[in-house]
Design a protein around this motif. Sequence first.
Motif, PDB file in Angstrom:
ATOM      1  N   LEU A 174      -6.808   9.188   4.285  1.00 44.89           N
ATOM      2  CA  LEU A 174      -7.959   8.397   3.835  1.00 44.89           C
ATOM      3  C   LEU A 174      -8.775   7.911   5.027  1.00 44.89           C
ATOM      4  O   LEU A 174      -8.258   7.690   6.110  1.00 44.89           O
ATOM      5  CB  LEU A 174      -7.479   7.192   3.026  1.00 44.89           C
ATOM      6  CG  LEU A 174      -6.847   7.521   1.672  1.00 44.89           C
ATOM      7  CD1 LEU A 174      -6.360   6.241   1.013  1.00 44.89           C
ATOM      8  CD2 LEU A 174      -7.841   8.212   0.773  1.00 44.89           C
ATOM      9  N   ARG A 184     -12.238   3.450   3.234  1.00 45.18           N
ATOM     10  CA  ARG A 184     -11.641   3.705   1.928  1.00 45.18           C
ATOM     11  C   ARG A 184     -10.249   3.115   1.855  1.00 45.18           C
ATOM     12  O   ARG A 184      -9.820   2.575   0.858  1.00 45.18           O
ATOM     13  CB  ARG A 184     -11.534   5.224   1.675  1.00 45.18           C
ATOM     14  CG  ARG A 184     -12.813   5.881   1.305  1.00 45.18           C
ATOM     15  CD  ARG A 184     -12.882   6.461  -0.116  1.00 45.18           C
ATOM     16  NE  ARG A 184     -11.671   6.557  -0.904  1.00 45.18           N
ATOM     17  CZ  ARG A 184     -11.076   7.704  -1.191  1.00 45.18           C
ATOM     18  NH1 ARG A 184     -11.544   8.842  -0.740  1.00 45.18           N
ATOM     19  NH2 ARG A 184     -10.021   7.722  -1.959  1.00 45.18           N
ATOM     20  N   ARG A 185      -9.561   3.219   2.970  1.00 48.43           N
ATOM     21  CA  ARG A 185      -8.176   2.806   2.979  1.00 48.43           C
ATOM     22  C   ARG A 185      -8.054   1.287   2.922  1.00 48.43           C
ATOM     23  O   ARG A 185      -7.197   0.742   2.222  1.00 48.43           O
ATOM     24  CB  ARG A 185      -7.519   3.334   4.251  1.00 48.43           C
ATOM     25  CG  ARG A 185      -6.053   3.094   4.275  1.00 48.43           C
ATOM     26  CD  ARG A 185      -5.431   3.634   5.532  1.00 48.43           C
ATOM     27  NE  ARG A 185      -4.136   3.001   5.722  1.00 48.43           N
ATOM     28  CZ  ARG A 185      -3.437   3.082   6.828  1.00 48.43           C
ATOM     29  NH1 ARG A 185      -3.919   3.745   7.845  1.00 48.43           N
ATOM     30  NH2 ARG A 185      -2.275   2.490   6.914  1.00 48.43           N
ATOM     31  N   ASN A 186      -8.899   0.594   3.663  1.00 46.03           N
ATOM     32  CA  ASN A 186      -8.737  -0.850   3.802  1.00 46.03           C
ATOM     33  C   ASN A 186      -9.644  -1.655   2.888  1.00 46.03           C
ATOM     34  O   ASN A 186      -9.474  -2.867   2.756  1.00 46.03           O
ATOM     35  CB  ASN A 186      -8.983  -1.251   5.248  1.00 46.03           C
ATOM     36  CG  ASN A 186      -7.975  -0.613   6.177  1.00 46.03           C
ATOM     37  OD1 ASN A 186      -6.783  -0.693   5.958  1.00 46.03           O
ATOM     38  ND2 ASN A 186      -8.461   0.085   7.195  1.00 46.03           N
ATOM     39  N   GLU A 198       0.823  -1.202   0.000  1.00 48.57           N
ATOM     40  CA  GLU A 198       0.000   0.000   0.000  1.00 48.57           C
ATOM     41  C   GLU A 198       0.859   1.254   0.000  1.00 48.57           C
ATOM     42  O   GLU A 198       0.598   2.210  -0.735  1.00 48.57           O
ATOM     43  CB  GLU A 198      -0.899  -0.016   1.239  1.00 48.57           C
ATOM     44  CG  GLU A 198      -1.872   1.151   1.279  1.00 48.57           C
ATOM     45  CD  GLU A 198      -2.614   1.215   2.582  1.00 48.57           C
ATOM     46  OE1 GLU A 198      -1.983   0.954   3.631  1.00 48.57           O
ATOM     47  OE2 GLU A 198      -3.809   1.514   2.576  1.00 48.57           O
ATOM     48  N   ARG A 199       1.907   1.223   0.800  1.00 45.74           N
ATOM     49  CA  ARG A 199       2.795   2.388   0.860  1.00 45.74           C
ATOM     50  C   ARG A 199       3.386   2.668  -0.508  1.00 45.74           C
ATOM     51  O   ARG A 199       3.495   3.818  -0.932  1.00 45.74           O
ATOM     52  CB  ARG A 199       3.909   2.143   1.873  1.00 45.74           C
ATOM     53  CG  ARG A 199       3.789   3.017   3.117  1.00 45.74           C
ATOM     54  CD  ARG A 199       5.097   3.122   3.881  1.00 45.74           C
ATOM     55  NE  ARG A 199       5.756   1.848   4.091  1.00 45.74           N
ATOM     56  CZ  ARG A 199       5.439   0.990   5.053  1.00 45.74           C
ATOM     57  NH1 ARG A 199       4.451   1.276   5.875  1.00 45.74           N
ATOM     58  NH2 ARG A 199       6.085  -0.141   5.192  1.00 45.74           N
ATOM     59  N   ARG A 200       3.775   1.602  -1.206  1.00 46.48           N
ATOM     60  CA  ARG A 200       4.380   1.787  -2.513  1.00 46.48           C
ATOM     61  C   ARG A 200       3.340   2.319  -3.511  1.00 46.48           C
ATOM     62  O   ARG A 200       3.616   3.161  -4.330  1.00 46.48           O
ATOM     63  CB  ARG A 200       4.962   0.471  -3.027  1.00 46.48           C
ATOM     64  CG  ARG A 200       6.093   0.708  -4.028  1.00 46.48           C
ATOM     65  CD  ARG A 200       6.878  -0.580  -4.263  1.00 46.48           C
ATOM     66  NE  ARG A 200       7.367  -1.181  -3.054  1.00 46.48           N
ATOM     67  CZ  ARG A 200       7.383  -2.518  -2.825  1.00 46.48           C
ATOM     68  NH1 ARG A 200       6.914  -3.339  -3.720  1.00 46.48           N
ATOM     69  NH2 ARG A 200       7.865  -2.989  -1.705  1.00 46.48           N
ATOM     70  N   ALA A 201       2.120   1.818  -3.414  1.00 47.04           N
ATOM     71  CA  ALA A 201       1.098   2.172  -4.411  1.00 47.04           C
ATOM     72  C   ALA A 201       0.495   3.550  -4.159  1.00 47.04           C
ATOM     73  O   ALA A 201       0.310   4.335  -5.081  1.00 47.04           O
ATOM     74  CB  ALA A 201       0.011   1.103  -4.419  1.00 47.04           C
ATOM     75  N   VAL A 202       0.182   3.850  -2.910  1.00 45.54           N
ATOM     76  CA  VAL A 202      -0.588   5.062  -2.615  1.00 45.54           C
ATOM     77  C   VAL A 202       0.256   6.153  -1.957  1.00 45.54           C
ATOM     78  O   VAL A 202      -0.060   7.324  -2.057  1.00 45.54           O
ATOM     79  CB  VAL A 202      -1.791   4.708  -1.695  1.00 45.54           C
ATOM     80  CG1 VAL A 202      -2.760   5.876  -1.620  1.00 45.54           C
ATOM     81  CG2 VAL A 202      -2.496   3.460  -2.202  1.00 45.54           C
ATOM     82  N   GLY A 203       1.351   5.778  -1.312  1.00 43.37           N
ATOM     83  CA  GLY A 203       2.104   6.774  -0.566  1.00 43.37           C
ATOM     84  C   GLY A 203       1.480   6.967   0.807  1.00 43.37           C
ATOM     85  O   GLY A 203       1.079   5.990   1.437  1.00 43.37           O
ATOM     86  N   ASN A 204       1.408   8.221   1.227  1.00 48.41           N
ATOM     87  CA  ASN A 204       0.843   8.503   2.548  1.00 48.41           C
ATOM     88  C   ASN A 204      -0.671   8.303   2.525  1.00 48.41           C
ATOM     89  O   ASN A 204      -1.375   8.862   1.703  1.00 48.41           O
ATOM     90  CB  ASN A 204       1.167   9.941   2.942  1.00 48.41           C
ATOM     91  CG  ASN A 204       0.707  10.257   4.352  1.00 48.41           C
ATOM     92  OD1 ASN A 204       0.339   9.354   5.097  1.00 48.41           O
ATOM     93  ND2 ASN A 204       0.722  11.521   4.708  1.00 48.41           N
ATOM     94  N   VAL A 205      -1.161   7.456   3.438  1.00 47.86           N
ATOM     95  CA  VAL A 205      -2.587   7.120   3.409  1.00 47.86           C
ATOM     96  C   VAL A 205      -3.305   7.673   4.626  1.00 47.86           C
ATOM     97  O   VAL A 205      -4.471   7.385   4.850  1.00 47.86           O
ATOM     98  CB  VAL A 205      -2.790   5.594   3.357  1.00 47.86           C
ATOM     99  CG1 VAL A 205      -2.364   5.055   2.015  1.00 47.86           C
ATOM    100  CG2 VAL A 205      -2.033   4.916   4.476  1.00 47.86           C
TER     101      VAL A 205
END
Lengths: 363, 335
Positions: free
Chosen positions: B34, B38-40, B24-31
């Motif tokens: 959210l 939405r995040r999970n 997730e960190r790689r795909a979205v960055g800072n989450v």
Amino acid sequence: MSADVELDHVTIAFGNFIAVNDASLKINNGEFFSFLGPSGCGKTTILRTVSGFLEPTKGAVRIGGRDMSGIGPNKRPTALIFQNLALFPLMTVAENIAYGLRVRGMGRTERRRKAEHLLNMIALSDQGGKMVAELSGGQKQRVAIARALAVEPQVLLLDEPLSALDLKLRQHMRNELRAIQQRVGITFIYITHDQGEALTMSDRIAVMNEGVIQQVGDAKSIYDRPATSFVASFVGENNSLIGKVVQVDGAYAQIKTQMGNVTGRNLQDIRIGESAVAFIRPEKLTQHAAANQNRLQTTVKSIAFEGNLSHVYLVGPGHRHLTMTVGRETPLPEAGADIGLHAAIDDTLILPMGKLASGETGQ
Amino acid sequence: MSRFLLPLIPVAVALIFWGMAAAERRAVGNVAHLGFFRRNGAALSVYLLGAVGLWILLLIVLPQLYMVEFSFRPRLPPSEMGGPKDAYTLANYSYLIFGRPGDPEGYNKLHLGIFLRTIVASIFVTMLNFAICYPIAFFMAKVAKGGQMRLMVLALIVPFWVNEILRAFAFRILFSSSGVFNTLLLASGLVDAPVDFLRSDIALYAGLSYAYLLLMIFPLYNAIEAMDSNQIEAARDLGAPWWHIHLFVVMPYAKPGIAAGCTMVFMLTAGALAAPQVLGGPSSLWFTQVVYNWFYQAFNWNLGAAYAFALLIACIIFVMVVLRLFKVSLGEIAR
């Protein structure tokens, strides 16, 4: 009782680092005295030494003739106003002001009476019951002053108390501080890196750099007759031209610079062959030729219009940058024009080469 | 086979979650901005909430409710369970107060005495703990430099790696009649006969004070550390002596930390079992020991549960009253 503050050959060192080097001066009773210098010049160290949080490594601090060594900050006739004010957040405004009185064991009613009197003086008479957090920046400022004055110090020490305020408020508080000082009539020692504050409020100013007091004097003499090249470059805007002394003639000296020979007043008894700097204030440069002037050939780079006056930025031979400040009535040159500038030799100052304030066009 | 695979499941779950977080960190960055769902994603969100909810329900709420329920029922032989005698009653609680029905004393002098002694002694231990920890916490927060500070934290934490029971026994050795303190006292000629630290409960109070030291120091440290040091200097500059600064400037500021530390230490001390078992004098019981005895000596879980809840409720009421007196809200403690 007189409350002269005297620094007698005070040196303050932290390990190998010498923060203040052999400072000696005397601040008179009832004087508004400022220490002016860039950050890290040792001015706050001096303030903390006068207030008792630091002891001088060498030398002595005397207040009213009494040696203060070994006397803690809670026993000195001084009160300090911190840069961040350090008001007590859990006490009301009135409790803050009365804290020093409570410590001294003053009764509740007497305390309240005194706090009310001080609240009146700082024009917050109906705000005594508020918490500190409910006040505006300027109000907090005044509460910090009242809290310090409540203990009736003979010397009030102020550590850049205006630096957190916005420009308008800062200018307003300058007048207010000066007025308070004149009303209470005690000695104020004021620390600042803002020359505007120092010049407008102070009776006398000590300019410091790298732990050394460069010059002590009133605002006028510091501006017009700086004692060192640091003071000349730090206080007010100044054009500086570096060169070697080629001729000394009575009260005047001439140096050879990249922009030609420049003659100016020689206040520091400079000798032929020494490195020196010529200083000319931007407002002393004109386009009008007259007798006894230095002439500098330059090209206009840009012009900054500021309403009542304009700054003309120029560049001369050897990429020397100069600034000329002219009033509204003077016609402005065109950008890119080659113009000759003139400055009276009496308005030019030749000082021994030394450290210049950073940000100046010294090097 | 499953016996060996079972412990691997939590490790596998942890690895899966770690991998998901990394992806997730790689795909979205800072989450952080959210929302939770939405995040999970819906499925994972429901699973997470369900898992945590079940955890709380199964492992914390239900067992406690079971115990509450237990405390309101009489102890019966298995044959009579569910029979006419199996009805809700306050008998277990009234036993703590009035003792056996028909007792000539009229109230349960022994157990009430132990109950009160436990609460009062816990208050004393808490105050002792505060007195020990405040200077340490203040030193750590405002005086100690980086290296000193790290050394102190280590010196405080490392002893707590030692097991609680072992630590209690170590105290017992220190305080016993032929222990280190008595040897020193006798050798220095200060006393003629060994002092009975165990019977006089000195060993118990020392052991209890030490057991929860960290739970006092760290909340205090946190609260004092957050304070602007200039306030201390300002008070000093205005003429305050050191005790005045601590009493009227530092302590009011650190009040939430003081409350958090004192609450935890008081609750845990009142509920401590190991230290009283090992260090308690032969004639004085801690209330938790009474509870323990009901459970494991008398096998009367109903009475034991009632005793345990009586202690819990008394402690909670006491803490709430004290918090109210000092005008600290629970929210401030949790800060």
